[in-house]
Design an enzyme around this catalytic site. Structure first.
Site, PDB file in Angstrom:
ATOM      1  N   ASP A 275      14.180   3.894 -28.708  1.00 55.98           N
ATOM      2  CA  ASP A 275      14.895   4.082 -29.960  1.00 55.98           C
ATOM      3  C   ASP A 275      15.319   5.551 -29.996  1.00 55.98           C
ATOM      4  O   ASP A 275      14.747   6.406 -29.311  1.00 55.98           O
ATOM      5  CB  ASP A 275      14.034   3.692 -31.178  1.00 55.98           C
ATOM      6  CG  ASP A 275      14.927   3.387 -32.383  1.00 55.98           C
ATOM      7  OD1 ASP A 275      16.103   3.799 -32.379  1.00 55.98           O
ATOM      8  OD2 ASP A 275      14.447   2.750 -33.347  1.00 55.98           O
TER       9      ASP A 275
HETATM   10  C1  BGC Z   1      17.481   2.740 -35.156  1.00 53.81           C
HETATM   11  C2  BGC Z   1      17.939   1.723 -34.136  1.00 53.81           C
HETATM   12  C3  BGC Z   1      19.386   1.970 -33.799  1.00 53.81           C
HETATM   13  C4  BGC Z   1      19.538   3.395 -33.294  1.00 53.81           C
HETATM   14  C5  BGC Z   1      20.939   3.772 -32.900  1.00 53.81           C
HETATM   15  C6  BGC Z   1      17.799   4.168 -34.736  1.00 53.81           C
HETATM   16  O1  BGC Z   1      17.564   5.065 -35.762  1.00 53.81           O
HETATM   17  O2  BGC Z   1      16.113   2.598 -35.385  1.00 53.81           O
HETATM   18  O3  BGC Z   1      17.752   0.434 -34.619  1.00 53.81           O
HETATM   19  O4  BGC Z   1      19.834   1.037 -32.871  1.00 53.81           O
HETATM   20  O5  BGC Z   1      19.125   4.291 -34.308  1.00 53.81           O
HETATM   21  O6  BGC Z   1      21.751   3.830 -34.012  1.00 53.81           O
END
Ligand code: BGC
Length: 743
Positions: A275
Site C-alpha cells: 500500500d
Molecule cells: C489506499 C489504497 C490505494 C492507494 C493508492 C492508499 O492510501 O489505502 O487502497 O489503492 O492509496 O491510491
C-alpha cells in the site's frame, strides 16, 4: 508500342517472388534474432525466464519500486513496458500528477462510476460481479492501466470503519463468491486485479501502525477466506499489503502472511504490491514477501517527500545489499520474475483486448448492479412502490438527494463522466411538476483529514424542509452518510453509529407533519435508527455511482422489484456489535495493539450465537412480491468427509409481480469440541421468478467446507456427527432445517 502482356506478367511474377523471398528471409532472420521473450506464441514462463536472463541486476532492482505516484519502471532497453496502476475499486481514478496525489486535470479521463462494492455484495449475484469486473476492466484497459487497485475484501468488523463501502461485507463466504468473478472479469481484459488490503485492515483509525492480534482460527475462518478465493479461484495477478501490523510486523512485509501463507500455502505467483507508504524497512521488505514498493515517504496521504525514488527501501538500499552479498540474488530474481510475469500477462500479452470507456453498456451495467443491490429494509402497508401518477406532490428532502456521492472517500474518489443524483432520477421518473425539493440539512465542505461544519443555518434548513413536507402527499427523505472525513472515508473512522448533520432530529420533525415519510439511506455502513418504529418504510441505497438516480427511481417507482440483501448486520446500538462489546482494546485498540476478542464471532455469527437481536440481520431484504421456500431435501442422510451433499428445494413466487429471492443455506455443527457459531452461510442462490412461477433449486455443498480451523492441528478439521442445514431468506429467517450426519 506493342506490349507483350504475357512476358510482362512473368516479369511481375518473378519480381514478386523475389520480393516475397527477400521478405521471408528478412522475417526469418529477424525471428532468429528475436529473443524468446518477444515471441508471443511462447508460454509466459518461458518468456519471463528469457527476459530475466537478459537483464542486469540494476534493471531487476529497478522493477521493484515506484518511478512516480502510480507507476513503476519497465526495462526500456528491452521494450518491456512500465507498470501503470490506478484505483479502484469502483471506477478508474483520474490521472494524477507524476509525483503527487493531485489530479493532472486531463480532459480524457472522466470515467463511469460503478456502485460501491457493498452494493455489489448486496446483490448476492455473482453474475453481476462478473459483469462489474468486465466493465471496469474494459475501462481500465482503455485508459491503458496495467493494474486496477481493487477489489477490496476486508471483512466488515465494525460499522465505524471508514472504508467498509469499498469492501464486500461481513461474511467470508459471500465475499469469496463475489470477489472471484470480479477478478476474472477484470483480468479477462488484460488488466491485473490487485486485491486489497492483505490483511486485517478492518479499521482506518491508526491504520498505519496498529498491531492486530487475532487468533489463528479467526484469521483462517473469517479474515483470510476471501483473499484465498481471490488467489486460488480468481487467480489474481496481484495483491496489496495493508498498512497495519499483524503480530508485530507490518503487513506489507509480513513473513507469516506473505511468505508462509500467500506464497507458500496458497502458491500465489503474482506480485505483492505495497500500500502507498506501507513499507518501513529494507531488510523486511526484501525478505518478507514484498515485490513492488509504492508511495514511500508519503505515508499514503501527504504530497511528495524530499526523497528520490532511488532511495526507496527496495531501491538503492536493496541494490547495495545485493552487491555487498547481504541479500541472495534469488530474492531479487523472485521479485523481478513476478513483476515480469504480471507484465507478460497484461501489457505484453497478445490476447489483450482494447477496452472501452464510458460506453452505454457500462452505464447499463452500473444501473443494473445498482438496482439489484438496493435493499428494502422495511415496508409497512406496502408504502413502496410508489407508482408514477399516484401522488400529485412528492417531497424529496435531504442532502444526499442532490450532492455528489462519487467524489470523496479517499483513494476511491472518482471524476465521473456523469452522475445522476437521486433528485434528478426522481424528477425524470415522476416529472418535475410532481417533485418538490428541500435540502433539509447540510454537511460542511470535505477537506481531507478534517470535517468542516456547514455555513448554512441548520434551523432554517429544517424549517424549510418541514414546510415542504407539510405540503406534500408523500415524503422521501434521502440522507445517510457521505464521503467526508469521519463519514465513509479513508483515513479515519466514523465517530458514532448515529446519522450525522442532525438528520435524526430532522426525520422526527418531518414525521410530525407528514406520517407518509419514508427514509432512503445512502451509505456504506449501518447507522442507528431511533425513528425506526415511526417510519413506514426504509430503503438502503448504498453509493450507487453514475446511475444512482435512475436506479433508485426504478426501485422506488416499482419499475424494478428490489432484490438486494444486507451483506452485513445492522446493530441496534454500537455495543451490540461484536468488536465493540469488549471495549477499547478490541476496537480501536490502545493505539499500539488491538485484540480481536470476539474471535470468530463476527457479524451475524455474533448476533445469533449471543442471542442479540440486530436491527436488521445479515441477508435481510424485502421484495414487492412474496416467495415460498419448499421442503429442503438432501440426496442422502449420511455422508463421508470427502462427499458433496446435493440439496434440493423449490422456490415459488406467490405474489403478483416478477421478482428475485435469494435462497440462503446456513450450516450448524451443534456438537463440537470447539465452540461454533449457530449458523454459517455455505451456499446461496438468487432466483428470478415470474408471478406464480416455481423453480427447483439445487445446491452442492462440500462437506469439507463445514470444517473449522483447528489451532492444535494447525489445519482444517471436521468432527464426525450431526450437522443441521438451515434454509431461509435471511440469517434471521430460517424456514427449513434438515439434519444430516457426517461420518
Ligand atoms: C489506499 C489504497 C490505494 C492507494 C493508492 C492508499 O492510501 O489505502 O487502497 O489503492 O492509496 O491510491
Amino acid at each position: 508500342m506493342k506490349i507483350n502482356i504475357q512476358k510482362n506478367k512473368q516479369l511481375v511474377k518473378s519480381v514478386f517472388v523475389t520480393i516475397v523471398g527477400i521478405g521471408a528471409s528478412l522475417v526469418a532472420a529477424a525471428q532468429q534474432k528475436q529473443p524468446a521473450y518477444l515471441d508471443v506464441r511462447k508460454p509466459v514462463e518461458e518468456r519471463v525466464e528469457n527476459a530475466l536472463s537478459l537483464m542486469t541486476t540494476e534493471e531487476k532492482v529497478s522493477l521493484c519500486y515506484a518511478q512516480s505516484k502510480f507507476s513503476s519502471k519497465g526495462v526500456a532497453r528491452l521494450g518491456i513496458p512500465e507498470v501503470w496502476m490506478d484505483d479502484g475499486p469502483h471506477g478508474i481514478r483520474e490521472e494524477a500528477l507524476w509525483d503527487e496525489w493531485s489530479g493532472a486535470n486531463w480532459t480524457s479521463d472522466s470515467c463511469t462510476a460503478f456502485p460501491a462494492l457493498t452494493c455489489l455484495a448486496a446483490s448476492f449475484n455473482p453474475q453481476l460481479s462478473l459483469l462489474y469486473g468486465k466493465s471496469i476492466g474494459e475501462e481500465a484497459r482503455y485508459r491503458n492501466k496495467t493494474v486496477l487497485l481493487g477489489p477490496g475484501v476486508n471483512i466488515y468488523r465494525t460499522p465505524l470503519n471508514g472504508r467498509n463501502f469499498e469492501y464486500m461485507g461481513e461474511d467470508p463466504y459471500l465475499s469469496s463468491r463475489m470477489v472471484v468473478p470480479y477478478i476474472q472479469g477484470v483480468q479477462s481484459e488484460g488488466v491485473a486485479a490487485c486485491v486489497k488490503h492483505f490483511a486485517l485492515n478492518n479499521q482506518e483509525e491508526w491504520r498505519g501502525h496498529i498491531n492486530v492480534n487475532v487468533s489463528d482460527r479467526a484469521l483462517y475462518e473469517i479474515y483470510l477466506p476471501a483473499f484465498k478465493a481471490a488467489v486460488q479461484e480468481g487467480k489474481a495477478w496481484s495483491i496489496m499489503g495493508s498498512y497495519n501490523q499483524f503480530r508485530g510486523e507490518h503487513c506489507c512485509h509480513n513473513d507469516l502472511l506473505l511468505n508462509q501463507i500467500l506464497k507458500g500455502d496458497w502458491k500465489f505467483d503474482g506480485v505483492v504490491i505495497s500500500d502507498w507508504g506501507g513499507v518501513h524497512n529494507t531488510d523486511q521488505a526484501v525478505r518478507n514477501g514484498l515485490d513492488l514498493e509504492m508511495g514511500t515517504y508519503t505515508n499514503g496521504l501527504t504530497t511528495k517527500g524530499n526523497f528520490p525514488y532511488s532511495e526507496y527501501y527496495l531501491a538503492n538500499p536493496f541494490l547495495k545489499g545485493i552487491k555487498d552479498g547481504k541479500y541472495d540474488l534469488a530474492l531479487l530474481n523472485d521479485k523481478a520474475r513476478r513483476i515480469l510475469r504480471l507484465i507478460f500477462r497484461t501489457t505484453m500479452s497478445v490476447d489483450r483486448p482494447f477496452g472501452r470507456f464510458v460506453s452505454p453498456e457500462h452505464s447499463e451495467a452500473a444501473r443494473k448492479i445498482a438496482q439489484e443491490g438496493i435493499v428494502l429494509l422495511k415496508n409497512e402497508k406496502q408504502f413502496f412502490p410508489v407508482p408514477v401518477g399516484q401522488f400529485k406532490k412528492i417531497a424529496v428532502i435531504g442532502e444526499n438527494a442532490s450532492r455528489s456521492l462519487v467524489i470523496g472517500g479517499g483513494s476511491s474518489s472518482l471524476k465521473a463522466a456523469y452522475e445522476q443524483s437521486p433528485l434528478e432520477g426522481l424528477i425524470a421518473k415522476y416529472g418535475k411538476d410532481h417533485i418538490i425539493y428541500s435540502l433539509g440539512y447540510a454537511s460542511g465542505p470535505s477537506l481531507y483529514g478534517r470535517e468542516e461544519p456547514s455555513k448554512l443555518n441548520a434551523d432554517s434548513l429544517m424549517a424549510a424542509a418541514i414546510e415542504t413536507a407539510r405540503n406534500a402527499d408523500i415524503v422521501f427523505f434521502i440522507g445517510g452518510l457521505n464521503k467526508n472525513h469521519f463519514q465513509d472515508c479513508e483515513g479515519g473512522d466514523r465517530q458514532s453509529l448515529s446519522l450525522p448533520f442532525g438528520q435524526d432530529k430532522l426525520i422526527d420533525a418531518l414525521l410530525k407533519v407528514n406520517k407518509n415519510t419514508a427514509v432512503v439511506l445512502l451509505s456504506g455502513n449501518a447507522v442507528s435508527m431511533p425513528w425506526i418504529n415511526k417510519v413506514p418504510a426504509i430503503m438502503q441505497g448504498w453509493y450507487l455511482g453514475s446511475e444512482a438516480g435512475n436506479a433508485l427511481a426504478d426501485v422506488i417507482s416499482g419499475d424494478v422489484n428490489p432484490s438486494g440483501k444486507l451483506p452485513f448486520s445492522f446493530p441496534k446500538k454500537l455495543e451490540d456489535n461484536a468488536a465493540h462489546s469488549y471495549g477499547k482494546i478490541s476496537y480501536p485498540g490502545d493505539s499500539v495493539n488491538q485484540y480481536y476478542k470476539e474471535d470468530i464471532l463476527v457479524g451475524y455469527r455474533w448476533f445469533d450465537t449471543k442471542k442479540i437481536t440486530p436491527q436488521y440481520a445479515f441477508g435481510h431484504g424485502l421484495s414487492y412480491t412474496s416467495f415460498d421456500l419448499g421442503t429442503l431435501t438432501a440426496d442422502k442422510s449420511v455422508y463421508s468427509k470427502e462427499d458433496v451433499i446435493k440439496v434440493k428445494f423449490t422456490l415459488k413466487n406467490t405474489g403478483s409481480r416478477s421478482g428475485a429471492e435469494v435462497a440462503q443455506l446456513y450450516v450448524q455443527d451443534p456438537v463440537c469440541t470447539v465452540s461454533r457459531p449457530v449458523k454459517e452461510l455455505k451456499a446461496f442462490e438468487k432466483v428470478f421468478l415470474q408471478p406464480g412461477e416455481t423453480k427447483t433449486v439445487e445446491m452442492n455443498l462440500k462437506v469439507a467446507d463445514f470444517a473449522f480451523y483447528d489451532e492444535h492441528k494447525k489445519d482444517w478439521n471436521i468432527e464426525a456427527g450431526d450437522f443441521i442445514l438451515q434454509l431461509g431468506n435471511s440469517s434471521d429467517h430460517i424456514s427449513q432445517k434438515l439434519k444430516i450426519t457426517i461420518r
